[in-house]
Write a protein that holds these residues in place. Sequence first.
Motif, PDB file in Angstrom:
ATOM      1  N   HIS A 137       1.359  -1.229   0.125  1.00  0.00           N
ATOM      2  CA  HIS A 137      -0.067  -0.063  -0.132  1.00  0.00           C
ATOM      3  C   HIS A 137       1.023   0.910  -0.200  1.00  0.00           C
ATOM      4  N   CYS A 138       0.952   1.472  -1.032  1.00  0.00           N
ATOM      5  CA  CYS A 138       1.655   2.875  -1.373  1.00  0.00           C
ATOM      6  C   CYS A 138       1.082   4.507  -2.370  1.00  0.00           C
ATOM      7  N   HIS A 139       1.586   4.946  -1.902  1.00  0.00           N
ATOM      8  CA  HIS A 139       1.354   6.628  -3.370  1.00  0.00           C
ATOM      9  C   HIS A 139       2.094   6.726  -4.117  1.00  0.00           C
ATOM     10  N   GLY A 140       1.572   7.872  -5.311  1.00  0.00           N
ATOM     11  CA  GLY A 140       2.908   8.307  -5.672  1.00  0.00           C
ATOM     12  C   GLY A 140       3.861  10.002  -5.387  1.00  0.00           C
ATOM     13  N   VAL A 141       4.476   9.558  -5.672  1.00  0.00           N
ATOM     14  CA  VAL A 141       5.356  10.910  -5.359  1.00  0.00           C
ATOM     15  C   VAL A 141       4.922  12.277  -6.488  1.00  0.00           C
ATOM     16  N   VAL A 142       5.389  13.641  -5.449  1.00  0.00           N
ATOM     17  CA  VAL A 142       5.349  14.492  -6.590  1.00  0.00           C
ATOM     18  C   VAL A 142       6.592  14.409  -7.685  1.00  0.00           C
ATOM     19  N   ARG A 143       6.155  15.057  -8.914  1.00  0.00           N
ATOM     20  CA  ARG A 143       7.900  15.206  -9.515  1.00  0.00           C
ATOM     21  C   ARG A 143       8.004  16.854 -10.061  1.00  0.00           C
ATOM     22  N   ASN A 165      13.730  11.703  -6.492  1.00  0.00           N
ATOM     23  CA  ASN A 165      13.206  10.579  -6.778  1.00  0.00           C
ATOM     24  C   ASN A 165      13.139   9.201  -6.735  1.00  0.00           C
ATOM     25  N   ARG A 166      14.028   9.335  -7.135  1.00  0.00           N
ATOM     26  CA  ARG A 166      14.873   7.993  -7.918  1.00  0.00           C
ATOM     27  C   ARG A 166      15.660   7.599  -6.935  1.00  0.00           C
ATOM     28  N   ARG A 167      16.304   8.060  -6.346  1.00  0.00           N
ATOM     29  CA  ARG A 167      17.631   8.289  -5.421  1.00  0.00           C
ATOM     30  C   ARG A 167      16.164   6.925  -4.364  1.00  0.00           C
ATOM     31  N   PHE A 168      15.949   7.839  -3.656  1.00  0.00           N
ATOM     32  CA  PHE A 168      15.034   7.157  -2.794  1.00  0.00           C
ATOM     33  C   PHE A 168      13.942   5.737  -3.034  1.00  0.00           C
ATOM     34  N   LEU A 169      13.707   5.256  -4.280  1.00  0.00           N
ATOM     35  CA  LEU A 169      12.787   4.693  -4.816  1.00  0.00           C
ATOM     36  C   LEU A 169      13.488   3.752  -4.647  1.00  0.00           C
ATOM     37  N   LEU A 195       6.068  12.670  -0.729  1.00  0.00           N
ATOM     38  CA  LEU A 195       7.592  12.529  -0.412  1.00  0.00           C
ATOM     39  C   LEU A 195       8.860  11.221  -0.666  1.00  0.00           C
ATOM     40  N   ALA A 196       9.520  10.859  -1.612  1.00  0.00           N
ATOM     41  CA  ALA A 196      10.518   9.765  -1.860  1.00  0.00           C
ATOM     42  C   ALA A 196      10.710   9.177  -0.795  1.00  0.00           C
ATOM     43  N   HIS A 200      12.066   5.129   1.488  1.00  0.00           N
ATOM     44  CA  HIS A 200      13.268   4.619   2.046  1.00  0.00           C
ATOM     45  C   HIS A 200      13.212   4.639   3.651  1.00  0.00           C
ATOM     46  N   LEU A 201      12.333   5.813   3.804  1.00  0.00           N
ATOM     47  CA  LEU A 201      12.597   5.675   5.687  1.00  0.00           C
ATOM     48  C   LEU A 201      11.308   3.895   5.706  1.00  0.00           C
ATOM     49  N   GLY A 202      10.526   4.061   5.096  1.00  0.00           N
ATOM     50  CA  GLY A 202       9.467   3.349   5.476  1.00  0.00           C
ATOM     51  C   GLY A 202       9.719   1.503   5.592  1.00  0.00           C
ATOM     52  N   SER A 203      11.084   1.803   3.897  1.00  0.00           N
ATOM     53  CA  SER A 203      11.769   0.197   3.739  1.00  0.00           C
ATOM     54  C   SER A 203      12.542   0.246   4.722  1.00  0.00           C
TER      55      SER A 203
END
Length: 378
Positions: A17-23, A88-92, A324-325, A329-332
Motif C-alpha cells: 500500500h503506497c502512493h505516488g510521489v510529487v514530480r 525521487n530516483r535515489r530514494f525509490l 515525498l520519495a 526509503h524510511l518506510g523500508s
Amino acid sequence: MPDLLPCVESLRLVDHHCHGVVRRDLDRNEFESMLTEADAPPAGVTLFDSQIGFAVRRWCAPVLDLPAHTRAEDYLARRADLGADEVNRRFLQAAGASALCLDTGFGAGSVLPPAEMGALAGAKAYEIVRLEQVAEQVAVSGTGAEGFADAFRTRLDGLTTGAVGLKSIAAYRVGLALPGERPGDPEVTAAAGRWLASIEKGAPPRLADVTLQSFLVWCGVDRGLPIQFHVGYGDSDVDLHRCDPLLLTDLLRALAPTGTPVMLLHNYPYHRQAGYLAQVFPDVYVDVGLAIHNVGNRARALVAETLELAPFGKFLFSSDAFGLAELYHLGSLLFRHGLSDFLRSGLDDGAWTEHDADRIAHLVGVENAHRVYRLADR
C-alpha cells in the motif's frame, strides 16, 4: 543499531500500500507539510524536531551524499540542488522494492502515476482502486438515485479490470462501525437519493453515508479482490476514536464466509487490536505502514508489538508513502530494522532457528503480499 540480518537486508520487498510521489521541487514549508499527517506547525515549530524529522536527517541524508545528522537547512539545499527527478530516483531505488501496489485515489495529477513509479523504483507497479472515488465519479455523472447502484457496479467493474485490490476510507467518512448486513437495493437507492440531493444543493460530492459505505464494501466483495481499510492514525480529518479496527467486528464476521481478504492498514495506535483480529479471523491481514516512518526510532517496538498476536503469514509490509520519495526509503529501512531486531531477539532466545527466521522474513516481506493479491497471476 545492530546490522540487519542478511535474510532481511536482502529482501526485495512488496510494498502492498503506497502512493505516488510529487514530480516537482519543494520549498521547506511544502516539504514539512508532506513529512507527516500533521497540520502545518505553528511559527517557531519545525517537524524536523520530531521522530520523523530526526529519521530524515539520520537515514535520508546519506542517500543524498550528505553526512548522517546533517542540518535540516543543508539537507533541503542539497535536495534542491539535485532536483526532484534525481531525488525521487535515489530514494525509490534505495527502498529496495520488487513491487508497488499504488492507491491511485488520492492526489491524482499531482503525483507520478503507477507506470512512472515502477520505472523509477525498478519494480512492478500495480493499482489499488479507491471505492469512494469511484462512487463520487458516478455521483457527478448525472446518474439518478434509481440507477446509482447499477452505475456504480458497472464503473467499478471497468476500473478494476487490471487492479489487484480495493481501498475503503470509511474511517475518514463515517468511522469503522459498519453494519454486518449487506444493504438492499431499496436502502441504497434511498441513501443515494439523499446524497445526490445534497450535491444538487451545492454540497461537495464527498461520500459520508453508512449505508453507501457498506454498499461499496459489498460491491468490492463481489469483485473478488482484497479490500484495504484505513485504520487508526491519519490526518486531522479523521476521528481517531472511530478508527479502532475492533469496530469492524460485525462486518468481519459477515465477510468471513466469503473468503474476502481484509487488509487493515496502518493501525497505530490500535496495532495490537489489529493483531488480535488477524489472529482470530481467517482472512484478516495487518501492516503498520504510515506509522513506521512517523514513529522513527520507535519502529522496532511497533513491529514487535504488532507481532505479539498477528500470525507471521498475515503481516505485510507497506510504506503508505505519499508525496515525498524519502518516505519510501524510511518506510523500508525502518521496517527492516524492526523486523530484523524482532527476529534476532527470537534467535537469541531460542524461540526459532535461523531457517525459521529466513522463512518468516520472506513471508512478511514478499510472500504474503504475492499470495493475497495473486501477483503471480498478473
